[in-house]
Design a protein around this motif. Structure first.
Motif, PDB file in Angstrom:
ATOM      1  N   GLN A  44      13.389   4.201 -17.030  1.00  0.00           N
ATOM      2  CA  GLN A  44      14.478   3.075 -16.666  1.00  0.00           C
ATOM      3  C   GLN A  44      13.445   1.828 -16.760  1.00  0.00           C
ATOM      4  N   ARG A  47      10.708   0.249 -19.645  1.00  0.00           N
ATOM      5  CA  ARG A  47      11.919  -0.108 -20.530  1.00  0.00           C
ATOM      6  C   ARG A  47      11.810  -1.644 -19.566  1.00  0.00           C
ATOM      7  N   ALA A  48      12.442  -1.650 -18.877  1.00  0.00           N
ATOM      8  CA  ALA A  48      12.109  -3.164 -18.397  1.00  0.00           C
ATOM      9  C   ALA A  48      11.132  -3.648 -18.283  1.00  0.00           C
ATOM     10  N   LYS A  50       8.512  -2.982 -20.373  1.00  0.00           N
ATOM     11  CA  LYS A  50       8.082  -2.908 -21.412  1.00  0.00           C
ATOM     12  C   LYS A  50       8.376  -4.665 -22.527  1.00  0.00           C
ATOM     13  N   LYS A  51       9.859  -4.337 -21.623  1.00  0.00           N
ATOM     14  CA  LYS A  51      10.306  -5.795 -22.736  1.00  0.00           C
ATOM     15  C   LYS A  51       9.728  -6.992 -22.162  1.00  0.00           C
ATOM     16  N   ALA A  52       9.406  -6.785 -20.630  1.00  0.00           N
ATOM     17  CA  ALA A  52       8.804  -7.555 -20.087  1.00  0.00           C
ATOM     18  C   ALA A  52       7.258  -8.432 -20.883  1.00  0.00           C
ATOM     19  N   GLY A  53       6.626  -7.429 -21.090  1.00  0.00           N
ATOM     20  CA  GLY A  53       5.756  -7.688 -21.708  1.00  0.00           C
ATOM     21  C   GLY A  53       4.466  -7.505 -20.980  1.00  0.00           C
ATOM     22  N   ASN A  56       2.510  -1.690 -22.277  1.00  0.00           N
ATOM     23  CA  ASN A  56       2.458  -1.308 -24.182  1.00  0.00           C
ATOM     24  C   ASN A  56       2.724   0.650 -24.104  1.00  0.00           C
ATOM     25  N   HIS A  65       0.949   5.127 -20.608  1.00  0.00           N
ATOM     26  CA  HIS A  65       1.344   4.139 -19.834  1.00  0.00           C
ATOM     27  C   HIS A  65      -0.040   2.893 -20.323  1.00  0.00           C
ATOM     28  N   ALA A  82      11.591  -9.863 -13.417  1.00  0.00           N
ATOM     29  CA  ALA A  82      10.978  -9.213 -14.392  1.00  0.00           C
ATOM     30  C   ALA A  82      12.697  -7.988 -14.164  1.00  0.00           C
TER      31      ALA A  82
END
Length: 145
Positions: A44, A47-48, A50-53, A56, A65, A82
């Motif tokens: 979980q 995902r957050a 990754k979305k925040a940059g 990868n 990762h 984030a």
């Protein structure tokens, strides 16, 4: 303000990837084992993050990762922002329309200043600042985070 496990565990995960990743991806199962956090919960958070940059991901047998940027560029305050749904100390600071007197409220100004101060301190700390201490702890077999 009490940070949720999202921020605490997310920061642990980023630190673990910085410690153990280097040029190769770190598997989520390995992070879970080292940090004693469930794989499901880390998925979980991934995902957050990754979305925040911050992260990868690479699929496949040699997947895992990696940090999306150098540890010197990842500020603790940005990680908290984030991962926390409401990082302000009080709801009215981040969402003034929830309070009828927000525009004139003296205490709201105090909470806003305290929130700014907290994030000024958190933004001054980067993942790279934590690496040396974490490496020493791991060498000694102590929990680092």
């Amino acid at each position: 303000m009490q940070l949720t496990t999202r921020s605490r565990y997310g920061l642990r995960m980023l630190l673990d990837i910085a410690l153990h990743g280097g040029e190769r991806p770190v598997r989520i199962q390995d992070i879970a084992k080292r940090r004693n956090i469930s794989v499901k919960y880390l998925e979980q958070l991934i995902r957050a993050l990754k979305k925040a940059g911050f992260i990868n991901s690479k699929r496949g047998p040699r997947g895992g990762h990696v940090l999306a940027m150098p540890p010197e560029e990842i500020r603790v305050g940005d990680v908290v922002r984030a991962l926390e749904s409401r990082p302000e100390l009080t709801e009215c600071v981040g969402n003034p329309e929830t309070c009828l007197i927000a525009a004139d409220c003296v205490t709201r100004q105090i909470w806003a200043r305290a929130t700014e101060s907290l994030f000024r301190e958190l933004d001054a700390i980067r993942i790279s600042d934590m690496l040396d201490q974490a490496q020493k702890a791991e060498i000694l077999g102590l929990p680092c985070c």
